[in-house]
Design an enzyme around this catalytic site. Structure first.
Site, mmCIF file in Angstrom:
data_model
loop_
_atom_site.group_PDB
_atom_site.id
_atom_site.type_symbol
_atom_site.label_atom_id
_atom_site.label_comp_id
_atom_site.label_asym_id
_atom_site.label_seq_id
_atom_site.Cartn_x
_atom_site.Cartn_y
_atom_site.Cartn_z
ATOM 1 N N LYS A 165 39.250 33.360 34.750
ATOM 2 C CA LYS A 165 37.962 32.732 35.034
ATOM 3 C C LYS A 165 37.757 31.653 33.986
ATOM 4 O O LYS A 165 38.505 31.587 33.018
ATOM 5 C CB LYS A 165 36.825 33.759 34.979
ATOM 6 C CG LYS A 165 36.884 34.663 33.732
ATOM 7 C CD LYS A 165 35.772 35.696 33.729
ATOM 8 C CE LYS A 165 36.015 36.871 34.660
ATOM 9 N NZ LYS A 165 35.001 37.057 35.657
ATOM 10 N N ARG A 166 36.741 30.806 34.143
ATOM 11 C CA ARG A 166 36.463 29.826 33.103
ATOM 12 C C ARG A 166 36.276 30.523 31.759
ATOM 13 O O ARG A 166 35.771 31.655 31.696
ATOM 14 C CB ARG A 166 35.209 29.015 33.477
ATOM 15 C CG ARG A 166 35.427 28.062 34.633
ATOM 16 C CD ARG A 166 36.536 27.075 34.325
ATOM 17 N NE ARG A 166 36.143 26.156 33.275
ATOM 18 C CZ ARG A 166 35.744 24.910 33.465
ATOM 19 N NH1 ARG A 166 35.716 24.407 34.681
ATOM 20 N NH2 ARG A 166 35.395 24.141 32.459
ATOM 21 N N LYS B 165 37.336 39.180 44.863
ATOM 22 C CA LYS B 165 38.719 38.938 45.305
ATOM 23 C C LYS B 165 39.632 40.066 44.825
ATOM 24 O O LYS B 165 40.470 40.561 45.573
ATOM 25 C CB LYS B 165 39.225 37.600 44.754
ATOM 26 C CG LYS B 165 38.430 36.393 45.203
ATOM 27 C CD LYS B 165 38.777 35.151 44.352
ATOM 28 C CE LYS B 165 37.700 34.098 44.447
ATOM 29 N NZ LYS B 165 37.797 33.072 43.378
ATOM 30 N N LYS C 115 31.366 35.213 29.205
ATOM 31 C CA LYS C 115 32.343 35.975 29.983
ATOM 32 C C LYS C 115 33.194 36.881 29.084
ATOM 33 O O LYS C 115 33.916 37.741 29.550
ATOM 34 C CB LYS C 115 33.230 35.029 30.790
ATOM 35 C CG LYS C 115 32.471 34.305 31.927
ATOM 36 C CD LYS C 115 33.375 33.334 32.659
ATOM 37 C CE LYS C 115 32.673 32.537 33.742
ATOM 38 N NZ LYS C 115 32.548 33.274 35.025
ATOM 39 N N HIS D 270 22.029 29.314 40.463
ATOM 40 C CA HIS D 270 23.307 29.940 40.113
ATOM 41 C C HIS D 270 23.383 30.462 38.705
ATOM 42 O O HIS D 270 24.425 30.988 38.313
ATOM 43 C CB HIS D 270 24.455 28.941 40.305
ATOM 44 C CG HIS D 270 24.853 28.759 41.728
ATOM 45 N ND1 HIS D 270 25.816 29.515 42.336
ATOM 46 C CD2 HIS D 270 24.376 27.926 42.676
ATOM 47 C CE1 HIS D 270 25.942 29.144 43.595
ATOM 48 N NE2 HIS D 270 25.080 28.177 43.831
ATOM 49 N N THR E 56 32.536 35.996 41.562
ATOM 50 C CA THR E 56 33.188 36.139 42.867
ATOM 51 C C THR E 56 34.656 36.537 42.667
ATOM 52 O O THR E 56 35.262 37.115 43.563
ATOM 53 C CB THR E 56 33.139 34.829 43.680
ATOM 54 O OG1 THR E 56 33.557 33.740 42.847
ATOM 55 C CG2 THR E 56 31.750 34.577 44.214
HETATM 56 C C1 LIG Z 1 37.070 32.805 42.312
HETATM 57 C C2 LIG Z 1 37.397 31.742 41.367
HETATM 58 C C3 LIG Z 1 36.562 31.494 40.269
HETATM 59 C C4 LIG Z 1 35.332 32.332 39.958
HETATM 60 O O1 LIG Z 1 35.718 33.408 39.147
HETATM 61 P P1 LIG Z 1 34.642 34.289 38.342
HETATM 62 O O2 LIG Z 1 35.460 35.423 37.826
HETATM 63 O O3 LIG Z 1 33.637 34.754 39.347
HETATM 64 O O4 LIG Z 1 34.074 33.435 37.288
HETATM 65 C C5 LIG Z 1 36.891 30.482 39.399
HETATM 66 N N1 LIG Z 1 37.998 29.728 39.588
HETATM 67 C C6 LIG Z 1 38.839 29.957 40.619
HETATM 68 C C7 LIG Z 1 40.044 29.103 40.768
HETATM 69 C C8 LIG Z 1 38.560 30.945 41.549
HETATM 70 O O5 LIG Z 1 39.392 31.157 42.578
#
Ligand SMILES: *Cc1c(COP(=O)(O)O)cnc(C)c1O
Length: 815
Positions: free
Chosen positions: A556-557, A668, A562, A365, A664
């Site tokens: 995101k985190r 979304k 990032k 990952h 991911t």
């Molecule tokens: C989809 C999702 C992530 C992943 O987000 P990235 O932008 O790909 O880092 C992290 N936390 C939550 C709650 C999510 O739904």
């Protein structure tokens, strides 16, 4: 099998549902006052839905009974499930009857759904991926069982105090979990400490066993995972640690109660709390215990079922069983399967190794060095002595293969060794995963390619056939049908219902991209979703977004790679322009940030503080008001994303090229009609290819351009030659955003000015600002934007986790 048992009995019509609601409310929960539903109606409803899941669970198992089907086990330290109620109702097609039944109680479904606590048993993308995969496997009717840990405390809750992150424990089980079923009969026993002993068996063969261990019980809790409208329910089995009965007997009898209980607590500590580190490891012993606990309990579970059905015959074990390892976290499974097959079931090394390397598959990952797990040999030796023996033996035999392939290439042997030598030798978990598996995959095209050319190059040269790509995806049930019902209704009206299980059908939306009436309806749905998001931001942040502004979102985190920082610099740049009166052509923009920082990650936490301070200054300046707002949403989690992604116009996917394995969140947003501003990184590249260059705001250096660029450009020169960036930095440095705490953002400024800044913040600033400007200019052309939004959704079919799982099933699992 009685044929009746193969069909659901409970009716879904609203009378029956209402009767069940009453029954659970009164009898199961012991509540009598239906005027006070608080909390309990959610549970009563969950139990009503669960009854229906139980039948389908039974049916799914009955169908498998007696048939020898090949099964897959998805091993993951994290399953970020979020809420289950709405998803189960959707998948069982019970919305209408439940709405009707609830009206008898004057309750509405949406507010009841909001009462459910998130199951936050994961950090971010990796854990959420596991949850999306479970949904897709059930929907595709695949025999896949998830194995994980039932943490008592999930991902911490985040709040802010004076703009700084404060963490609170997430005791998500406090009010009970209506979805789980405890199955004590399947309790397993996991060994720790002690030592290896070698002995000769009756046939005179040399054998090994693990003696004088201190054992911990693993008690399974099963969560039902419903497929979408297919009467299938798969299982997610989560392990809880418990003390063995004998743990305290002696001390207890001697009257030493507190010592006795301390022992018990030590055992139960293993599953007490999720480690809150995303993309980094901290090497804590308890974490290693969690990893082994999961691997051992799960493998014992599978082997014990196998022996029940097949006796002590393992010739066909590999033909019927496959383990998918979600990152290196569960890779001790490689050594543990060897141990179980040899020590407990009498197989020879060669037979056990053949089976192991035909059943294990490993998913990588990340390329970030700080996330690559290594465990100190000393620690493994103390905690898992027998496993270390096995790892050494695997390594010795593996290095012989390397030596045979590249005679005399000693440095290659050192590079590839499972043991990193040095003053404190370490076990390299990723290498254990590669050597013990028949498949190694990355999670997006670029990431998989970088694995074979960089990190795992030596291994790729040895075993090219092991390496493959499986681009991530997300489930369109939760991330479209459930979280964006209005858009789903529009699809269904225009395309029929097939899209929910075949997302490629969204392609047909292209035909509507130029249809003015359709475009108006598209905009109306987006506006309604923006209203919902705006209300949430008012409620949580006390900041009011203008519905006509661009909703520009990065959730995101929080991590340097990032680059939330780049986003904040853009906000400061806009603020600087506005306060200078340079507002020509400016389009109103509402910027939303959200995400948790690992509690030990100082710079990430400081970035949150900076964002909050900038928000304070920006939002309280009347002259800025018409153009710009900034809010940081606290406690970002699955529940919040379900409201955020439908209401977003512009999706920020701005990682340094080569650092985001896939992403991911990007998928979304795209599904829900957001346009992406992003770098050439991870799955952004595939999103860009699917939707076309003209529908994506691309910026920044590409991964192969970075080394050359860095050679000839230093951040300080870039800053000196860019008036805008210079002004932005000056505003931070002069304390404009830290009036009462001078100098607190110094570490952030230093990180940008660092000549070796690995995140390339200064380098990508200019092209980011330009791409943001383009985005705002397109947004002004409402029709162009809407068309692009439709085309983004239309091209998102590939990013369904159904497609990802079909790829796994076909290429790796062979089911
Ligand atoms: C989809 C999702 C992530 C992943 O987000 P990235 O932008 O790909 O880092 C992290 N936390 C939550 C709650 C999510 O739904």
């Amino acid at each position: 099998m009685d044929k009746k048992l193969l069909e659901p009995i409970l009716s879904n019509d609203h009378d029956q549902v209402a009767a069940d609601l009453h029954r659970h409310f009164n009898f199961t929960l012991g509540r009598f006052d239906t005027d006070d539903l608080s909390g309990y109606m959610m549970t009563a409803l969950a139990l009503t839905v669960r009854d229906r899941l139980m039948e389908r669970w039974r049916i799914t198992k009955a169908h498998e009974q007696g048939k020898r089907v090949r099964k897959v086990y998805y091993l993951s330290l994290e399953f970020l499930l979020g809420r289950s109620l709405g998803n189960a109702i959707l998948n069982l097609n019970m919305q209408d009857s439940i709405r009707q039944a609830l009206s008898e109680f004057s309750a509405d479904l949406e507010s009841i759904e909001m009462e459910e606590k998130d199951a936050g048993l994961g950090n971010g993308g990796l854990g959420r991926l596991a949850a999306c995969f479970m949904d897709s496997c059930a929907t595709l009717g695949l025999p896949v069982i998830g194995y994980g840990i039932r943490y008592e405390y999930g991902m911490f809750q985040q709040s802010f105090k004076e703009g700084r992150q404060v963490e609170q424990p997430d005791h998500w089980l406090i009010a009970g979990n209506p979805w789980e079923i405890e199955r004590t009969r399947h309790t397993r026993r996991v060994k720790f400490y002690g030592q290896s002993e070698y002995y000769h068996n009756d046939a005179g063969e040399l054998c090994a066993r693990w003696i004088q261990s201190q054992d911990v019980l693993a008690v399974p809790y099963d969560m039902p995972i419903p497929g979408y409208k297919n009467d299938k329910v798969n299982t997610l089995r989560l392990w809880k640690a418990a003390a063995t009965d004998e743990f305290n007997l002696q001390e207890f009898n001697e009257g030493d109660y507190s010592d006795a209980v301390a022992q018990k607590n030590l055992a139960e500590q293993i599953t007490m709390v999720l480690y809150p580190n995303d993309a980094s490891e901290n090497g804590k012993e308890l974490r290693l215990r969690q990893q082994y606990f999961l691997a051992s309990a799960s493998l014992q579970d599978v082997i014990s079922d196998w022996v029940l059905e097949n006796g002590e015959k393992f010739e066909e074990f590999a033909a019927f069983n496959c383990f998918q390892l979600n990152d290196t976290h569960p890779t001790l499974a490689v050594a543990e399967l060897m141990r179980l097959l040899m020590d407990e079931h009498g197989l020879s090394w060669d037979d056990a190794w053949t089976i192991t390397t035909k059943t294990m598959a490993y998913t990588n990952h990340t390329l970030l060095p700080e996330a690559l797990e290594k465990w100190s040999v000393d620690l493994v030796k103390e905690l898992l002595p027998r496993l270390l023996d096995i790892i050494y033996e695997i390594n010795a035999r593996f290095l012989a293969v390397v030596a045979h392939r590249w005679p005399g290439d000693v440095s290659r042997q050192q590079r590839m060794s499972l043991i990193e030598e040095g003053s404190a030798p370490q076990v390299r978990m990723a290498y254990l995963g590669i050597v013990g598996s028949f498949s190694v995959n990355g999670v997006a095209e670029l990431h998989s390619k970088l694995l074979t050319t960089g990190l795992f190059r030596d291994f790729f040269e040895l075993w090219p056939e092991k390496f493959n790509n499986k681009t991530n995806g997300v489930t369109p049930r939760r991330w479209l049908a459930h979280c964006n019902r209005d858009l789903g209704d529009l699809f269904t009206e225009s395309l029929g219902t097939g899209w929910k299980t075949d997302l490629s059908q969204l392609e047909k939306l292209r035909d509507f991209a130029d249809d003015a009436e359709f475009g108006q309806r598209w905009d109306a749905v987006k506006r309604k979703n923006k209203e919902r998001l705006r209300d949430r931001v008012i409620q949580k942040c006390n900041v009011e977004f203008d519905l006509d502004s661009i909703f520009d979102v990065q959730v995101k985190r929080i991590h340097e790679y990032k680059r939330q920082l780049l986003n904040i610099l853009h906000v400061i740049h806009l603020y600087d322009r506005i306060t200078r009166g340079d507002t020509e052509g400016l389009v109103p923009r509402s910027v939303l940030l959200g995400g948790k920082a690992a509690p030990g990650y100082a710079l990430a936490k400081l970035t949150i503080k900076l964002a909050n301070n900038v928000a304070q200054v920006v939002n309280s300046d009347k002259s800025v008001d018409p153009y710009l707002k900034l809010a940081f949403l606290p406690n970002y989690r699955v529940k919040s994303m379900e409201i955020i992604c439908p209401g977003t116009d512009l999706s920020e996917q701005i990682s340094t090229a080569g650092k985001e394995a896939s992403g991911t969140g990007n998928m979304k947003f795209m599904m829900n009609g957001a346009l992406t501003i992003g770098t050439y990184d991870g799955a952004n590249i595939e999103i860009l290819e699917a939707v076309g260059r003209e529908n994506f705001f691309l910026f920044g250096l590409k991964v192969e351009e970075i080394p050359e660029f860095s050679l000839h450009n230093s951040p300080n020169d870039i800053i000196e030659n860019d008036e805008d960036l210079k002004r932005v930095l000056r505003l931070i440095e002069c304390g404009h955003f830290s009036m009462f705490e001078p100098g607190i953002f110094e570490p952030i400024v230093q990180s940008i000015r660092n000549p070796m800044d690995p995140w390339m913040v200064a380098a990508d600033f200019r092209s980011y600002i330009d791409a943001q400007w383009s985005a705002s200019q397109v947004y002004k052309q409402k029709k162009v934007w809407t068309k692009s939004s439709i085309l983004n959704t239309a091209a998102s079919g590939y990013f369904s986790s159904d497609r990802t799982i079909q790829d796994y099933a076909r290429d790796i699992w062979k089911i």
